[in-house]
Write an enzyme that holds these catalytic residues in place. Structure first.
Site, PDB file in Angstrom:
ATOM      1  CE  LYS A  22      -9.547  -2.412   9.034  1.00 39.07           C
ATOM      2  NZ  LYS A  22      -9.692  -3.322   7.893  1.00 39.07           N
ATOM      3  CG  ASN A  23      -5.285  -1.957   7.735  1.00 42.74           C
ATOM      4  OD1 ASN A  23      -6.322  -2.619   7.690  1.00 42.74           O
ATOM      5  ND2 ASN A  23      -5.189  -0.787   7.128  1.00 42.74           N
ATOM      6  NE  ARG A  94      -6.708  -7.641  -1.418  1.00 47.69           N
ATOM      7  CZ  ARG A  94      -6.566  -8.111  -2.639  1.00 47.69           C
ATOM      8  NH1 ARG A  94      -7.582  -8.647  -3.244  1.00 47.69           N
ATOM      9  NH2 ARG A  94      -5.418  -8.046  -3.272  1.00 47.69           N
ATOM     10  CB  CYS A 118     -14.215  -1.946   1.261  1.00 48.47           C
ATOM     11  SG  CYS A 118     -14.608  -1.758   3.005  1.00 48.47           S
ATOM     12  NE  ARG A 123      -9.071  -3.799  -1.891  1.00 48.50           N
ATOM     13  CZ  ARG A 123      -9.412  -3.641  -0.607  1.00 48.50           C
ATOM     14  NH1 ARG A 123      -8.606  -3.022   0.213  1.00 48.50           N
ATOM     15  NH2 ARG A 123     -10.564  -4.093  -0.167  1.00 48.50           N
ATOM     16  CG  ASP A 126      -2.146  -9.742 -10.994  1.00 53.21           C
ATOM     17  OD1 ASP A 126      -3.151 -10.270 -10.487  1.00 53.21           O
ATOM     18  OD2 ASP A 126      -2.133  -9.285 -12.139  1.00 53.21           O
ATOM     19  CG  LEU A 127       2.170  -6.790  -7.318  1.00 57.49           C
ATOM     20  CD1 LEU A 127       2.238  -5.429  -6.634  1.00 57.49           C
ATOM     21  CD2 LEU A 127       3.375  -6.947  -8.245  1.00 57.49           C
ATOM     22  CG  ASP A 308      -7.199   2.814   4.409  1.00 58.00           C
ATOM     23  OD1 ASP A 308      -7.852   2.663   3.362  1.00 58.00           O
ATOM     24  OD2 ASP A 308      -6.675   1.870   5.013  1.00 58.00           O
ATOM     25  NE  ARG A 400     -14.591  -5.276   6.805  1.00 58.38           N
ATOM     26  CZ  ARG A 400     -13.961  -4.621   5.827  1.00 58.38           C
ATOM     27  NH1 ARG A 400     -14.618  -3.714   5.125  1.00 58.38           N
ATOM     28  NH2 ARG A 400     -12.723  -4.880   5.540  1.00 58.38           N
TER      29      ARG A 400
END
Length: 422
Positions: A22-23, A94, A118, A123, A126-127, A308, A400
């Protein structure tokens, strides 16, 4: 709203096929924005998050077709006609923020809502902003949206991330492929999903070296072309299903699994008294000798123990022999499943970012509520070995990240079914 009903039903035996990650897929899909030519992804997972990313990309003007029952995603961004990623889509997930870097690189501008997903802790962006500004972007936050422009185009730069953020590394990496000159990302994330993205971008013509290490070097090119790319195996789905026979007993083979995707996780399983054996088709997992032993866990960026898989590991430790200490160092609000496990008879104490789990011999089924994606599946895993029935409510989170979970667990002997909401 749907629920999942699980009845403790003894050992599990058989095979479970592991889907594409998924990611990884959610990172690969925005890469289509970098090119006018087609990008095709194979081994794609069939999940609600993939549908959300599809809607987002289509809202920007991308053409997307789902083929072979959703396992192939064919995309083309030759005619992008919108640079605004709307809140109503972005708030659901996200990973939606990963359109920011590609749109900046290709179009020179992007307006992206701050993302959702979630509720597991802060999170911040900024980066992402830091890295893109290093490449020459001008970014302003107005009314919940990031307004980004690259007036003179993006230019290569050297930078060091304060934290090895996966999302920031991905956003910067994609943007840098079309920046003029050389970009160096230090303290870059090293996850397999980063390597998978780099492999895909190289297939499209990008010049990238060092992915999988803390320093990635990108030499910008004028344009990227077409490619067909297989999505890497989902290591989180893999780790989740590896824990099923550890909790319920039995022996399960995970098709497509590889130890190198989960080295630190596999080391902890060995320490707990669990056998993980490589086969021609994947990984075979079973307890070595009776009850699992308690082990301490600290979540860390790859190659450390994945955050995770923390909730799922906690489910295993609930019935382990001894006391386990789980320390969460990635997200500060990721023990919301602990009280729900407590409803099933688990003995868990939470103090800040640390959870202490005193193993009990048996859990008892109870109605519980899922609080996020990984918490959902941890409660289902716990239900596999609990006495009686466990009803997991609010499982929209589950859809999801896990495709056909009831079907996969049912095929190896679990007594599990979806209860339709009213």
């Amino acid at each position: 709203m749907d629920s999942i009903l699980v009845k403790g039903n003894g050992p599990l035996n058989g095979q479970i096929p592991i889907a594409g990650a998924k990611n990884a897929c959610l990172t690969l899909m925005p890469a289509t924005l970098l090119s006018e030519e087609p990008l095709t992804l194979t081994n794609a997972p069939r999940l609600s998050d993939i549908k959300t990313m599809t809607l987002l990309l289509q809202s920007l003007g991308a053409e997307i077709s789902s083929l072979q029952d959703g396992k192939v995603i064919a995309m083309s961004s030759h005619n992008l006609d919108n640079h605004i990623a709307d809140y109503e889509i972005v708030r659901k997930m996200r990973a939606s923020n990963l359109v920011l870097g590609p749109m900046l690189a290709r179009l020179g501008q992007a307006v992206v809502s701050l993302p959702g997903g979630c509720a597991i802790g802060a999170r911040p962006m900024d980066l992402h902003i830091f890295g893109l500004e290093k490449l020459g972007a001008v970014i302003e936050l107005k009314d919940g949206y990031l307004h980004a422009k690259a007036p003179g185009g993006l230019k290569g730069a050297e930078m060091e991330l304060a934290f090895a953020s996966v999302g920031a590394t991905e956003n910067i990496l994609m943007a840098a492929t079309l920046a003029k000159g050389t970009t160096v990302i230090r303290n870059a994330a090293r996850e397999p999903e980063i390597v998978d993205l780099a492999d895909c971008l190289r297939s499209m013509g990008a010049q990238i070296e060092g992915d999988g290490s803390p320093e990635i070097v990108i030499q910008g090119v004028d344009r990227l072309g077409s490619a067909t790319h297989p999505v890497v195996t989902d290591r989180i789905e893999l780790g989740t299903y590896m824990l099923a026979p550890c909790i319920a007993g039995g022996e399960v083979e995970l098709l497509g699994g590889r130890i190198n995707l989960l080295g630190a996780f596999c080391e902890k399983l060995d320490e707990a008294g669990i056998s993980v054996e490589e086969t021609e088709k994947g990984l075979k997992v079973a307890r070595k000798n009776g009850r699992v032993k308690s082990v301490d866990v600290v979540t860390e960026p790859f190659p450390g123990f994945p955050t995770d898989l923390q909730a799922q590991m906690m489910a295993l430790m609930c019935t382990a022999d001894g006391t386990a200490v789980l320390e969460e160092k990635i997200f500060e609000n990721r023990f919301m499943h602990a009280p729900e496990l407590g409803r099933m008879g688990a003995n868990i104490e939470v103090a800040g970012g640390t959870a202490t789990v005193h193993g009990v011999e048996r859990l008892k089924g109870a109605p519980v509520m899922a609080t996020d994606l990984r918490a959902s599946v941890s409660l289902i895993l716990a239900g596999l070995a609990a006495e009686g029935e466990t009803l997991v409510n609010r499982v929209y989170h589950l859809d999801r990240g896990y495709e056909r979970l009831e079907e996969k667990l049912g095929a190896v002997g679990a007594n599990i079914q979806r209860v339709q909401g009213v």
